[in-house]
Design an enzyme around this catalytic site. Structure first.
Site, mmCIF file in Angstrom:
data_model
loop_
_atom_site.group_PDB
_atom_site.id
_atom_site.type_symbol
_atom_site.label_atom_id
_atom_site.label_comp_id
_atom_site.label_asym_id
_atom_site.label_seq_id
_atom_site.Cartn_x
_atom_site.Cartn_y
_atom_site.Cartn_z
ATOM 1 C CB CYS A 14 -0.951 0.002 1.197
ATOM 2 S SG CYS A 14 -0.086 -0.144 2.775
ATOM 3 C CG HIS A 15 1.239 3.165 -2.631
ATOM 4 N ND1 HIS A 15 2.509 2.775 -2.999
ATOM 5 C CD2 HIS A 15 0.385 2.439 -3.398
ATOM 6 C CE1 HIS A 15 2.432 1.856 -3.959
ATOM 7 N NE2 HIS A 15 1.152 1.639 -4.210
ATOM 8 N NE ARG A 106 6.520 -0.768 -6.722
ATOM 9 C CZ ARG A 106 5.362 -0.192 -7.018
ATOM 10 N NH1 ARG A 106 5.178 1.109 -6.787
ATOM 11 N NH2 ARG A 106 4.373 -0.889 -7.539
ATOM 12 C CG HIS A 164 0.514 -4.804 -8.482
ATOM 13 N ND1 HIS A 164 0.184 -4.919 -7.152
ATOM 14 C CD2 HIS A 164 0.886 -3.501 -8.662
ATOM 15 C CE1 HIS A 164 0.362 -3.735 -6.553
ATOM 16 N NE2 HIS A 164 0.782 -2.870 -7.446
ATOM 17 C CG ASP A 231 -1.942 -0.997 -5.563
ATOM 18 O OD1 ASP A 231 -0.926 -0.402 -5.138
ATOM 19 O OD2 ASP A 231 -2.350 -0.894 -6.734
#
Length: 279
Positions: A14-15, A106, A164, A231
């Site tokens: 998640c962000h 990432r 994903h 996400d």
């Protein structure tokens, strides 16, 4: 809905975005449609029964990892981070981020996020983050990630996590070339998969009947190297923004067996992100 989740379940992708007054957005990246501060993430995870969490630094903030770092600092025992850094980042900064709770780096290879870093440069960085016990996380177009980037990165010294479900197209079915390539990669013991993103690979929408079989196959065949995330807040989503409760409800379809569900939600993220002994 959340009663079937083993404890302590982890939202491994998640962000957080902003608040911009404290953590300005990167001027070279498209701004988010709305702020997504840590307080909103905490409330959502708590409501969904997701006690642990991995916040992935977004291009929204570029290499300024402070928004993610601030969120981890508020819940240091149960939250971790994945950083965005240039490949020539200093060892001192990597060590600082490690102390702050980051556990990997990432790299994006999506067209809308700009040209990705060279594999050679990423492998050089991998040699340095190996000393920290970190891993690489890769996000991008399946033709690039699955056929070019990850096969090379798996020659390096650290695990490689694919985001994903490789962003494949669920409409092409389980027999498609990209899924075959993904399964070949997953046969490597250092390759991991995030079975997040059923809402991104679907062509039918909820309840994601076309996408769930991909995630379920990966969980069944590679039970010890899969993790799940929602996400949130679903940046750059091409369809309707998914209901996070719906995504959680699909976990029992993705991992119908209790042991596989525990691996997906508890023991695998505990190993990958260093959550400690409670697995």
């Amino acid at each position: 809905m959340t009663g079937s989740l083993p404890r302590p379940s982890c939202n491994a992708h998640c962000h957080v975005f902003g608040p911009a007054g404290l953590f300005p957005f990167d001027q070279l990246s498209p701004p988010p449609t709305a702020e997504a501060p840590k307080e909103a993430l905490f409330a959502l995870n708590d409501a969904l029964g997701l006690e642990r969490c991995v916040i992935v630094q977004s291009k929204v903030h570029g290499y300024d990892n402070r928004a993610t770092e601030d969120a981890i600092a508020a819940r240091p025992a149960t939250y971790r981070g994945i950083a965005l850094v240039p490949t020539d980042v200093s060892d001192a900064e990597l060590k600082r981020l490690d102390v702050a709770g980051f556990r990997g780096v990432r790299f994006n290879y999506m067209h809308h996020l700009g040209e990705g870093d060279s594999v050679e440069a990423v492998l050089r960085l991998a040699g340095r983050i190996a000393r920290l016990g970190w891993h690489l996380q890769v996000h991008g177009d399946p033709s690039v990630v699955l056929e070019e980037i990850v096969p090379c990165l798996l020659k390096g010294p650290v695990p490689v996590v694919i985001d994903h479900i490789g962003r494949i197209d669920a409409a092409l079915g389980l027999d498609q070339h990209h899924f075959d390539a993904m399964r070949r990669l997953m046969n490597h013991p250092a390759c991991w998969m995030k079975v997040s993103g059923i809402d991104r690979i679907t062509r039918k929408g909820p309840p994601y009947a076309d996408a769930v079989p991909f995630a379920r196959t990966l969980v069944s065949e590679y039970t010890d190297r899969v993790v799940w995330g929602n996400d949130w807040p679903h940046p750059n989503h091409q369809g309707p923004i998914p209901d996070d409760r719906e995504l959680v409800s699909r976990i029992s379809d993705i991992a119908p067996e209790e042991a596989a569900r525990h691996a997906l939600m508890v023991s695998n993220p505990a190993r990958l992100y260093g959550f400690g002994e409670n697995v």
